[in-house]
Structures are given as structure tokens and as C-alpha cells.
Design an enzyme around this catalytic site. Structure first.
Site, PDB file in Angstrom:
ATOM      1  N   LYS A  80       0.932  -1.230  -0.059  1.00  0.00           N
ATOM      2  CA  LYS A  80       0.009   0.123  -0.059  1.00  0.00           C
ATOM      3  C   LYS A  80       0.803   1.443  -0.056  1.00  0.00           C
ATOM      4  CE  LYS A  80      -3.719   2.138   2.483  1.00  0.00           C
ATOM      5  NZ  LYS A  80      -4.726   2.030   3.725  1.00  0.00           N
ATOM      6  N   SER A 155      -9.655   2.023   2.921  1.00  0.00           N
ATOM      7  CA  SER A 155      -8.718   2.592   2.316  1.00  0.00           C
ATOM      8  C   SER A 155      -7.679   1.673   1.486  1.00  0.00           C
ATOM      9  CB  SER A 155      -8.149   3.683   3.100  1.00  0.00           C
ATOM     10  OG  SER A 155      -7.213   3.144   3.893  1.00  0.00           O
ATOM     11  N   SER A 179      -9.851  -0.385   7.195  1.00  0.00           N
ATOM     12  CA  SER A 179      -9.409  -0.115   5.987  1.00  0.00           C
ATOM     13  C   SER A 179      -8.729  -1.564   5.206  1.00  0.00           C
ATOM     14  CB  SER A 179      -8.439   1.032   6.050  1.00  0.00           C
ATOM     15  OG  SER A 179      -8.912   2.070   6.140  1.00  0.00           O
TER      16      SER A 179
END
Length: 491
Positions: A80, A155, A179
Site C-alpha cells: 500500500k 482505504s 481499511s
């Protein structure tokens, strides 16, 4: 035989050791898959092919010499873009960090490099991890591989989409209010938020420091246990890191769950669940009982206030953390400003997106003179009550279970103009972050051809128990569905 990009990490690791495949062959399978589907999914912000190729070649060289290349060697991974990577751009999906290149690795990345990391790329996300759909990225949305007209969650949506689409074998995400778990649920994957402090946050660009935690996104529970063991453990560079021994998560997976006490918080089984989610949960509870577990209704009476408390605490911490992005030391700086204050304001106005601005304003207001006690102070008191509720429940139960999300993945654009509706998609996951406890999401069924997730919550530092329960349920539920070609990217 299934294509290499669709196999689990543990399968590929065994095949590499036996000499049945090479790391280069595994990497080429993943890169070819990226070439075929990435245009439709948009999981990545940057691909790191040269870095990955060097890692794969080194793995093959060491294996050829009979040496151990490391526990992550030869297994292409997505990271990420909120985790710092030395010499590789780290943007947090924000214009303000578009050209930022860290000079150091996050601790989790450094640990994986020591274990032979083959990093394929940096994945898309909601800007600064603020969102539940990966539509808040400054560089465009990511799409769900099961249905490219729907969101992958957020996210960490880019990391989840990459794994679900076969564009990575496994991935790292971060979880501040769900997330990791919510994107895992939307994309038919396993996602885990570890106990706060079990995994180092050093090099994780902070959203809300008392809530953020790094964790795995994988195709099954065994891969999750392996990846967690690689990244967990004390880090002197992180002042919130716990001094605790890291158990052998993998060896503990196959234990029996007969007699396990399972609580079902009624506050998480009320309004808002779709019929498919409710039916899947009932099936899961029947399955737990069939495996010999004892299932009972639980109550966490202050959970009704969790969402409100979270959306005061998280924006307040974000307001403080994001103050450093001012155009002075790194990142975007507007030109032509007449003075320092104009440069500050202009840079932040141009660099931050609407959702980040919204949360900065909410947080700044909650922390301002005259409102601190009424909002932030009160929210922290509610957080303490929620933690006490969990501690009380765990005196009676070994684990608590709930849906991961009240709905399957929603359509792109469906909730963009309704922040409250978007925030409500995290109603089942947020309490876990407020309490600092571990939780995992595993696939548990389909609704309208879209995956649903079961959330299993455990006591502080009791990842072993929730992984064991998750593995038992994974085997019993036998979820093997994959994205179809009609709406998604196909297997």
C-alpha cells in the site's frame, strides 16, 4: 493446473523449495496478469518491475545454491502506498506527495526485504487512508475485480484488488477503522488488523496514530498467518510497539475449536444489514455450532456511540498529523506566494483532496479552544467505555463475531456525495480500532454474485485464537468462488 498467479503463497513457497517452478516464472505469471487486467482494475499507482525482477533472480540464485532465500522470497507482493519505500515514490494517493521519494524503508518493508521481498508495486488507496471505497485517490479510483462497476472498499482497496485480480500473490494494507477488513470483505479475501502495537508503524505515513495498524491481505488464512509472522514483533523505532514474543501463528492454525465460546454482539446485528449479509451470518453461526463451538448473543452497550467517537478522534489526530504537509520540507509547494501564510494555505488547498480537507476541518474544530472537552475529550471517554465493554465480553467469550460490512460492495459513485452513508459502511469494523484489539475478515458467502465477509474479533494479543477459528471456518465454509468474466476480470 491453475495459473501461478492464482495460487496461494504457501503453495508457491513449497513449489519453489521443491524446484517445481522458479521465482522468475512466478513473477512473469503475475506481471503478465497485470498487463492483461490492470487497465480495468487500476490497483497500482506504480509498478516496480526492476526491483521485482532483481528479487526473483536473487531467490533463484540462492535456491540453486541450496541456501534459504527467506520466507517471503519469490512471492510477488503489493505494498500500500502509505508505507515508505526507500528510493521508490510514496504518495499516499495525494497530490501533495506526488513526487515524494523516501530515503528509508518502513520497518515492515525492511523486515520483508530481509526475507526476500519481491515487491511488484505500490497500490492505490483513499488519499492518506481516509475513505472506504478507494474513490478518494488523487489519481483515480480502483475497481473491484468481481465487478468493475463497483468499489473494492477502502482505504486499502488497491492492495485488495491487486490480490483478488491475481496482480499480486499477497499484499500489505493499513487499517485505521476497517481499511484492511472491509476491502478484504468486498473482494473475497482474508484481511487482518493485528493488535495495536504488534506490528511496527515506523514508516507508515500517519492518519490517526492511536488507531493505525499495518496488516496482511491474502487469499487464505494460512497465507495471513505466514505474512503476520513476517511483520510482527517489537520495533525500538516505534514508541507504541509492544514488547512481546511473536507466536508461531502457522502451527497453531489446525487446532480444534470444539468448546470455543463465540459471542455475537447484538449491536452489530441490527438495522442496515442486507438480506444476504444476514443470511450469511446465520449460516456462519450454524457452522460454528456444527464445529462444536458454543454460540450465544453478546452485548456491547456503548457500541452505538462508536461511529460518533471515531469521527471525532480520527479527524482530530489527522488534523495534527497532516499539519507537517505545509510545502516547507517535502512534497508540493505552490509558486508565486507573497508570504509564508499564503504559501501554507495555497499549498494545502492545492495538495489535499475534498475528503482530507473535510477531516482536517472536523479535527481542527474538535481540538479548538472551547470545544476540546465537549468533543475530543468526550470521545476519548466513550472510547474507554467501549474498551471496557469488550473486556467484559471477553470474560465470557473467547471470540466475538459479526459481519465485516453491512453490505456487499456498492457501485462506484453511489456514496461519493453522501459522506455519512460512506462512513456507515465501517460501522462493524470501527469498534475494533477504538479498542485496539485484533480482528480478521474471511469470505463467508455471496450476495448477487459479490463476496461477503465474516469478522472474527479476539482479545488483545490473541491472534492465535482468531486465526484458528478463521481457519476452521474457512475449511467448513469452503469459499472458492472467483471473479467472473461477465462483470469482473475473470479467473
Amino acid at each position: 493446473m491453475d495459473p501461478l498467479y492464482s495460487l496461494r503463497a504457501w503453495q508457491l513457497r513449497d513449489m519453489l523449495k521443491r524446484g517445481e517452478v522458479t521465482a522468475i516464472e512466478v513473477l512473469r505469471s503475475v506481471l503478465d496478469r497485470i498487463d492483461r487486467v490492470e487497465e480495468r482494475v487500476s490497483a497500482y499507482l506504480a509498478l516496480t518491475r526492476p526491483d521485482a525482477e532483481m528479487g526473483a533472480e536473487e531467490t533463484d540464485r540462492l535456491l540453486g545454491q541450496g541456501e534459504d532465500p527467506g520466507r517471503a522470497a519469490g512471492l510477488p507482493m503489493a505494498i500500500k502506498d502509505v508505507l515508505c519505500t526507500r528510493g521508490i515514490r510514496t504518495t499516499c494517493a495525494s497530490r501533495i506527495l506526488r513526487e515524494y521519494v523516501p530515503v528509508y524503508d518502513a520497518t515492515v518493508v525492511e523486515r520483508l526485504r530481509r526475507e526476500g521481498l519481491v515487491m511488484v508495486g505500490k497500490t492505490n488507496m483513499d488519499e492518506f487512508a481516509m475513505g472506504s471505497s478507494t474513490e478518494n485517490s488523487a489519481f483515480g479510483p480502483t475497481r473491484n475485480p468481481w465487478d468493475v462497476g463497483r468499489v473494492p472498499g477502502g482505504s486499502s482497496g488497491g492492495s485488495a484488488a491487486a490480490v483478488a485480480a491475481g496482480e499480486a500473490i499477497w499484499a500489505l494494507g493499513s487499517d485505521t477503522g476497517g481499511s484492511i477488513r472491509q476491502p478484504a470483505s468486498f473482494c473475497g479475501l482474508v484481511g487482518m488488523k493485528p493488535t495495536y502495537g504488534l506490528v511496527s508503524r515506523y514508516g507508515l505515513v500517519a492518519f490517526a496514530s492511536s488507531l493505525d495498524q499495518v496488516g496482511p491481505i491474502t487469499r487464505d488464512v494460512r497465507d495471513c498467518a505466514i505474512l503476520l509472522s513476517l511483520i510482527a514483533g517489537h520495533d525500538p523505532l516505534d514508541s507504541t510497539s509492544l514488547r512481546t514474543e511473536v507466536p508461531d501463528y502457522l502451527s497453531a492454525l489446525e487446532g480444534d475449536i470444539r468448546g470455543l465460546r463465540v459471542g455475537v454482539p447484538r449491536e452489530l446485528m441490527q438495522e442496515g444489514l442486507t438480506p444476504g449479509v444476514r443470511e450469511a451470518m446465520e449460516n456462519c453461526l450454524d457452522t460454528f455450532e456444527g464445529l462444536g463451538a458454543e454460540v450465544d448473543e453478546a452485548t456491547l452497550p456503548n457500541l452505538d456511540y462508536a461511529l460518533s467517537a471515531y469521527y471525532i478522534i480520527a479527524p482530530a489526530e489527522a488534523s495534527s498529523n497532516l499539519a507537517r504537509f505545509d510545502g516547507v520540507r517535502y512534497g508540493l509547494r505552490i509558486k508565486g506566494a507573497g508570504d509564508m501564510m499564503e504559501m501554507y494555505g495555497g499549498t494545502r488547498a492545492a495538495g489535499f483532496g475534498p475528503e482530507v480537507k473535510r477531516r482536517i476541518m472536523l479535527g481542527t474544530y474538535a481540538l479548538s479552544a472551547g470545544y476540546y472537552d465537549a468533543y475530543y475529550g468526550q470521545a476519548q471517554k466513550v472510547r474507554t467505555l467501549i474498551l471496557r465493554d469488550f473486556n467484559t465480553a471477553y470474560e465470557k467469550y473467547d471470540i466475538l463475531v459479526s459481519p465485516t460490512s453491512p453490505t456487499p460492495a456498492f457501485a462506484l459513485g453511489e456514496k461519493v456525495d453522501d459522506p455519512l452513508a460512506m462512513y456507515l459502511s465501517d460501522v462493524c469494523t470501527i469498534p475494533v480500532n477504538l479498542a485496539g484489539i485484533p480482528a480478521i475478515s474471511i469470505p463467508c458467502g455471496l450476495e448477487d454474485g459479490l463476496p461477503l465477509g465474516l469478522q472474527i474479533m479476539g482479545k488483545v494479543l490473541d491472534e492465535v485464537t482468531i486465526l484458528r477459528a478463521a481457519r476452521a471456518m474457512e475449511k467448513a465454509l469452503a469459499f472458492e468462488d472467483k471473479p467472473g468474466a461477465e462483470r469482473g476480470v475473470g479467473p
